[in-house]
Design a protein around this motif. Structure first.
Motif, PDB file in Angstrom:
ATOM      1  N   SER A  22       0.852  -1.187   0.000  1.00  0.00           N
ATOM      2  CA  SER A  22       0.000   0.000   0.000  1.00  0.00           C
ATOM      3  C   SER A  22       0.889   1.240   0.000  1.00  0.00           C
ATOM      4  O   SER A  22       2.057   1.186   0.396  1.00  0.00           O
ATOM      5  CB  SER A  22      -0.897   0.007   1.238  1.00  0.00           C
ATOM      6  OG  SER A  22      -0.109   0.119   2.423  1.00  0.00           O
ATOM      7  N   PRO A  23       0.345   2.394  -0.436  1.00  0.00           N
ATOM      8  CA  PRO A  23       1.127   3.627  -0.369  1.00  0.00           C
ATOM      9  C   PRO A  23       1.600   3.954   1.044  1.00  0.00           C
ATOM     10  O   PRO A  23       2.703   4.496   1.205  1.00  0.00           O
ATOM     11  CB  PRO A  23       0.141   4.683  -0.896  1.00  0.00           C
ATOM     12  CG  PRO A  23      -0.757   3.924  -1.822  1.00  0.00           C
ATOM     13  CD  PRO A  23      -0.930   2.583  -1.175  1.00  0.00           C
ATOM     14  N   SER A  24       0.813   3.611   2.048  1.00  0.00           N
ATOM     15  CA  SER A  24       1.242   3.901   3.427  1.00  0.00           C
ATOM     16  C   SER A  24       2.441   3.047   3.814  1.00  0.00           C
ATOM     17  O   SER A  24       3.353   3.523   4.508  1.00  0.00           O
ATOM     18  CB  SER A  24       0.083   3.655   4.397  1.00  0.00           C
ATOM     19  OG  SER A  24      -0.356   2.310   4.347  1.00  0.00           O
ATOM     20  N   GLU A  25       2.470   1.785   3.372  1.00  0.00           N
ATOM     21  CA  GLU A  25       3.637   0.951   3.638  1.00  0.00           C
ATOM     22  C   GLU A  25       4.863   1.514   2.935  1.00  0.00           C
ATOM     23  O   GLU A  25       5.948   1.599   3.522  1.00  0.00           O
ATOM     24  CB  GLU A  25       3.382  -0.478   3.163  1.00  0.00           C
ATOM     25  CG  GLU A  25       4.579  -1.404   3.377  1.00  0.00           C
ATOM     26  CD  GLU A  25       4.559  -2.633   2.488  1.00  0.00           C
ATOM     27  OE1 GLU A  25       5.316  -3.576   2.781  1.00  0.00           O
ATOM     28  OE2 GLU A  25       3.828  -2.638   1.476  1.00  0.00           O
ATOM     29  N   PHE A  27       5.380   4.576   2.050  1.00  0.00           N
ATOM     30  CA  PHE A  27       5.774   5.819   2.719  1.00  0.00           C
ATOM     31  C   PHE A  27       6.626   5.516   3.954  1.00  0.00           C
ATOM     32  O   PHE A  27       7.665   6.151   4.172  1.00  0.00           O
ATOM     33  CB  PHE A  27       4.533   6.615   3.122  1.00  0.00           C
ATOM     34  CG  PHE A  27       4.838   7.930   3.781  1.00  0.00           C
ATOM     35  CD1 PHE A  27       5.016   9.077   3.021  1.00  0.00           C
ATOM     36  CD2 PHE A  27       4.973   8.029   5.164  1.00  0.00           C
ATOM     37  CE1 PHE A  27       5.309  10.291   3.620  1.00  0.00           C
ATOM     38  CE2 PHE A  27       5.270   9.235   5.777  1.00  0.00           C
ATOM     39  CZ  PHE A  27       5.428  10.369   5.001  1.00  0.00           C
ATOM     40  N   GLY A  28       6.209   4.551   4.761  1.00  0.00           N
ATOM     41  CA  GLY A  28       6.959   4.239   5.978  1.00  0.00           C
ATOM     42  C   GLY A  28       8.356   3.737   5.697  1.00  0.00           C
ATOM     43  O   GLY A  28       9.324   4.154   6.351  1.00  0.00           O
ATOM     44  N   GLY A  91       3.584   0.004  -4.407  1.00  0.00           N
ATOM     45  CA  GLY A  91       2.329   0.674  -4.062  1.00  0.00           C
ATOM     46  C   GLY A  91       1.262   0.552  -5.119  1.00  0.00           C
ATOM     47  O   GLY A  91       0.174   1.118  -4.975  1.00  0.00           O
ATOM     48  N   LEU A  95       0.219   6.702  -6.653  1.00  0.00           N
ATOM     49  CA  LEU A  95       0.249   7.099  -5.243  1.00  0.00           C
ATOM     50  C   LEU A  95       1.424   6.456  -4.520  1.00  0.00           C
ATOM     51  O   LEU A  95       2.047   7.079  -3.666  1.00  0.00           O
ATOM     52  CB  LEU A  95      -1.070   6.735  -4.560  1.00  0.00           C
ATOM     53  CG  LEU A  95      -2.297   7.554  -4.952  1.00  0.00           C
ATOM     54  CD1 LEU A  95      -3.535   7.067  -4.196  1.00  0.00           C
ATOM     55  CD2 LEU A  95      -2.064   9.034  -4.672  1.00  0.00           C
ATOM     56  N   GLY A  96       1.732   5.213  -4.861  1.00  0.00           N
ATOM     57  CA  GLY A  96       2.895   4.565  -4.264  1.00  0.00           C
ATOM     58  C   GLY A  96       4.190   5.233  -4.673  1.00  0.00           C
ATOM     59  O   GLY A  96       5.097   5.424  -3.859  1.00  0.00           O
ATOM     60  N   ALA A  99       4.392   8.548  -2.866  1.00  0.00           N
ATOM     61  CA  ALA A  99       4.665   8.319  -1.447  1.00  0.00           C
ATOM     62  C   ALA A  99       6.149   8.044  -1.229  1.00  0.00           C
ATOM     63  O   ALA A  99       6.757   8.558  -0.277  1.00  0.00           O
ATOM     64  CB  ALA A  99       3.822   7.152  -0.926  1.00  0.00           C
ATOM     65  N   ALA A 103       8.443  10.751   0.840  1.00  0.00           N
ATOM     66  CA  ALA A 103       9.042  10.293   2.099  1.00  0.00           C
ATOM     67  C   ALA A 103      10.561  10.313   2.032  1.00  0.00           C
ATOM     68  O   ALA A 103      11.231  10.628   3.024  1.00  0.00           O
ATOM     69  CB  ALA A 103       8.552   8.882   2.415  1.00  0.00           C
TER      70      ALA A 103
END
Length: 413
Positions: A22-25, A27-28, A91, A95-96, A99, A103
């Motif tokens: 996911s994009p949140s992964e 990003f982290g 991602g 978006l991925g 991100a 980041a």
């Protein structure tokens, strides 16, 4: 190939294909890299390989080298382009990719922006030792990357010879022309020396970018290269002129990193937007912060004499835009190209050439700017062995070698 063999290849390809995240992964993971990736673009590729190829297995060694080879062909910040591409892949879309880019670039951009607002530079001996230790981190990380990539990408005499030849090309020609020439040499040599069975592709480089989307990105790249200078001359608007200066700097430089600095100096110091001493002060700190050196543009945007400056000037990140548009535009065509037997042979050669290019970069500028004494060599060797033998994470090496550099600075030689 028999049906059983075909089934085995298909099953292996299916197993090799990594799952998307996911994009949140994304990003982290890239925020961690943005906070710890010291040493410039060559070192960043080493950090990426360790974190995303070796540890997380988002992509295999050969696929990673393919992406690096593509980004080396294109102008712009190579490490940021590689990160953007891997963000797209993991991602599952734009978006991925965004991100990953945001980041990775945000930490150094924030640091340089804060420095532009008045943060004092590092001038005390201990602080200078700390910064020197960060340069030694780059030596260890780049050496580890070359060690690992050489084992996988130069497994025979032919490809080892291509890597050596690429090193000589880079050393004798130098600059972006040397890098491009080495990759072209690798591709041509691969066609003659590296033909073999067509390797089954796992599909892990099937980026979620359509050919139509890629073509649109390339058209936007060309339009932004042509139109802003005309608009800036017609209107005299400083914001447009700043966008144009940063965009053209990012669009005309191969290899990224330190190569872009002369272009930036011409674009912002020559017209009087930034004083030369102010430019050099920011340049000094930019070499010590993690993440891409292209974030130096955030500092320049903030310290501009004419408006827009401050936060608005720093936010004009046009220097990254051409490189991202180019890699996004080329990815769908690159994936189709690499499935051809001739293209695979050429890529075996270019992958070997990438090893040679990294080998040349290990000496200059990485080694020559960092290893200045036997103490430096001992620290760099310690970091390398911790990475290779003890499999220590890179952030541990960053802390240990930075602290070691500060300690040695306080001890008389």
């Amino acid at each position: 190939m028999s049906q059983n063999e075909a089934a085995e290849v298909s099953e292996a390809a299916s197993e090799a294909k990594p799952t998307t995240g996911s994009p949140s992964e994304v990003f982290g993971v890239f925020l961690k890299l943005g906070l710890t990736s010291f040493g410039g673009p060559i070192a960043h590729l080493g950090y990426f390989r360790d974190e995303l190829v070796v540890r997380r297995k988002w992509i295999d060694e050969a696929g990673y080298a393919d992406v690096v080879a593509l980004c080396q062909f294109l102008p712009g910040p190579a490490s940021s382009q590689v990160g953007f591409s891997l963000g797209l892949l993991r991602g599952n879309g734009i978006l991925g990719g965004l991100a990953a880019w945001f980041a990775f670039t945000m930490p150094s951009a924030v640091i340089l922006f804060a420095f532009a607002l008045g943060t004092s530079g590092f001038v005390e001996p201990i602080a200078e030792g700390f910064l020197h230790g960060l340069k030694l981190v780059a030596v260890a990380v780049v050496a580890q990357a070359i060690w690992g990539m050489a084992k996988n990408l130069t497994p025979d005499k032919e490809r080892a010879g291509i890597a050596i030849a690429a090193t000589f090309v880079v050393v004798f020609i130098g600059g972006s022309f040397g890098q491009i020439g080495a990759i072209v040499l690798g591709a041509v040599a691969g066609l003659g020396l590296c033909r073999g069975e067509v390797r089954a592709l796992s599909g892990h480089l099937s980026f979620p970018v359509s050919r139509r989307g890629g073509a649109i990105a390339l058209i936007i790249f060309a339009a932004l290269f042509v139109l802003p200078p005309l608009l800036a001359n017609a209107t005299g608007h400083q914001a447009v002129a700043l966008f144009n200066a940063l965009y053209r700097s990012g669009a005309l430089v191969f290899g990224g990193g330190h190569v872009v600095l002369p272009l930036l100096q011409t674009q912002v110091v020559t017209p009087g937007w930034v004083a030369d001493e102010t430019f050099l002060a920011g340049y000094g700190l930019a070499q010590a912060v993690p993440g891409p050196l292209f974030t130096f543009a955030a500092y320049l945007g903030a310290v501009m004499a004419p408006a827009p400056n401050g936060l608005v000037g720093a936010g004009i990140s046009a220097i990254f835009l051409p490189g991202l548009l180019l890699v996004y535009g080329m990815l769908p065509f690159w994936d189709a190209l690499r499935q051809r037997s001739t293209a695979q042979a050429a890529m075996r050669g270019t992958n070997a050439a990438v090893v040679g290019i990294l080998g040349a970069a290990l000496y200059s500028p990485v080694w020559t700017s960092a290893v200045l004494s036997p103490r430096d060599f001992a620290l760099a060797l310690t970091g390398f062995l911790l990475l290779i033998v003890w499999k220590a994470p890179p952030w541990i090496i960053v802390l240990l070698l930075a602290a070691g550099g500060a300690l040695l600075q306080s001890v008389p030689s």
